[in-house]
Design an enzyme around this catalytic site. Structure first.
Site, PDB file in Angstrom:
ATOM      1  N   ASP A  86      37.110   0.053  -7.872  1.00  0.00           N
ATOM      2  CA  ASP A  86      37.020  -0.550  -9.191  1.00  0.00           C
ATOM      3  C   ASP A  86      35.932   0.201  -9.960  1.00  0.00           C
ATOM      4  OD1 ASP A  86      37.135  -2.532 -11.304  1.00  0.00           O
ATOM      5  OD2 ASP A  86      35.309  -3.371 -10.439  1.00  0.00           O
ATOM      6  N   LEU A  87      35.918   0.089 -11.274  1.00  0.00           N
ATOM      7  CA  LEU A  87      34.923   0.774 -12.088  1.00  0.00           C
ATOM      8  C   LEU A  87      33.816  -0.174 -12.553  1.00  0.00           C
ATOM      9  CD1 LEU A  87      37.228   3.100 -14.251  1.00  0.00           C
ATOM     10  CD2 LEU A  87      35.831   3.741 -12.275  1.00  0.00           C
ATOM     11  N   ASP A  88      34.160  -1.091 -13.482  1.00  0.00           N
ATOM     12  CA  ASP A  88      33.169  -1.988 -14.073  1.00  0.00           C
ATOM     13  C   ASP A  88      32.530  -2.897 -13.023  1.00  0.00           C
ATOM     14  OD1 ASP A  88      33.732  -0.950 -16.564  1.00  0.00           O
ATOM     15  OD2 ASP A  88      35.025  -2.601 -17.183  1.00  0.00           O
ATOM     16  N   SER A 136      41.219  -0.130 -12.171  1.00  0.00           N
ATOM     17  CA  SER A 136      40.462  -0.979 -13.082  1.00  0.00           C
ATOM     18  C   SER A 136      41.381  -1.774 -13.994  1.00  0.00           C
ATOM     19  CB  SER A 136      39.511  -0.115 -13.934  1.00  0.00           C
ATOM     20  OG  SER A 136      38.871  -0.887 -14.919  1.00  0.00           O
ATOM     21  N   ARG A 137      40.982  -3.024 -14.263  1.00  0.00           N
ATOM     22  CA  ARG A 137      41.722  -3.892 -15.168  1.00  0.00           C
ATOM     23  C   ARG A 137      41.115  -3.884 -16.569  1.00  0.00           C
ATOM     24  NH1 ARG A 137      40.897  -8.930 -14.039  1.00  0.00           N
ATOM     25  NH2 ARG A 137      42.859  -9.732 -14.893  1.00  0.00           N
ATOM     26  N   LYS A 169      45.913  -6.189 -10.125  1.00  0.00           N
ATOM     27  CA  LYS A 169      45.664  -4.962  -9.359  1.00  0.00           C
ATOM     28  C   LYS A 169      46.734  -4.736  -8.298  1.00  0.00           C
ATOM     29  CE  LYS A 169      40.910  -4.207 -10.500  1.00  0.00           C
ATOM     30  NZ  LYS A 169      39.574  -3.753 -10.103  1.00  0.00           N
TER      31      LYS A 169
END
Length: 234
Positions: free
Chosen positions: A66-68, A129-130, A166
């Site tokens: 994931d990013l954030d 990422s969402r 996801k």
């Protein structure tokens, strides 16, 4: 005399590989291992090494991040300026309004290892990422430099960066990569994403404080344990 010859043979093998030679010599010949220290006459035992002791743990075929809140902070939706991003001479990254985006925990070291260590040659990397701001996230990936000439963007083989479940992201990755879900390890700071993806068979690691060294190691250990358990069934 026979004992002297055996010890001489063991000594010659030490030049090739000290740890392995000691283990094989002691185990195969059952030599009372030890060496004299000082004038006390005390002996330091040598531990026999099992043949599989230096086997490398199995590595995941795919690592998804994931990013954030996992790889960087603040999250894209928290930025006021967004793209374009800029990188200063010290490698720090800022959005258009001057807000700094920072890599969390062990992120920089992990991505550097994935990009440069030959042992990861057979492992693919995915960003999952969402975020509702992919038009910011992707330029941000380009701006962060992991090594000379290598950006965060360059490290990944798969980019699934858009709103939605996801599970949808991972189905796309599975189709594109041809890998089984059991071959994947996923790091995410949101519990519901972990709960959503775990039933697919993905090895999911919850990272409430971002990608730390502990979380990184946990994912690799989880995968290795699953492979070992699977091998034992065969």
């Amino acid at each position: 005399r026979r004992r002297a010859l055996v010890l001489a043979g063991a000594a010659s093998r030490l030049r090739v590989g000290r740890g392995a030679a000691i283990g094989s010599a002691c185990a195969a010949q059952r030599i009372p291992s030890g060496s004299q220290r000082g004038g006390s006459g005390a002996k330091t035992p040598l531990v026999a090494v099992r043949p599989d002791a230096f086997k490398m743990s199995p590595l995941p075929r795919l690592l998804a991040f994931d990013l954030d809140g996992t790889l960087w902070t603040p999250e894209m939706y928290e930025l006021y300026g967004g793209a374009p991003f800029r990188r200063d001479d010290g490698g720090r990254v800022f959005d258009r309004a001057g807000t700094q985006v920072k890599l969390m925990g062990a992120t920089a070291n992990v991505l550097l290892e994935l990009a440069t260590d030959p042992k990861w040659k057979g492992t693919q990397v995915a960003y999952v990422s969402r975020t509702e701001y992919p038009e910011w996230a992707i330029p941000c990936l380009h701006t962060f430099q992991i090594a000379d000439g290598i950006s965060m963007f360059d490290v990944a083989s798969h980019l699934e960066i858009y709103p939605g479940s996801k599970r949808t992201h991972f189905r796309a990755i599975q189709e594109a990569s041809g890998l089984e879900y059991e071959d994947m390890v996923f790091y995410d700071n949101e519990r519901w994403n972990i709960s959503d993806c775990s039933p697919l068979g993905i090895h999911c690691v919850y990272t409430p404080k971002g990608l730390t060294d502990k979380a990184w190691s946990e994912g690799l250990a989880m995968y290795a344990a699953a492979v070992k358990k699977s091998d034992q069934r065969c």
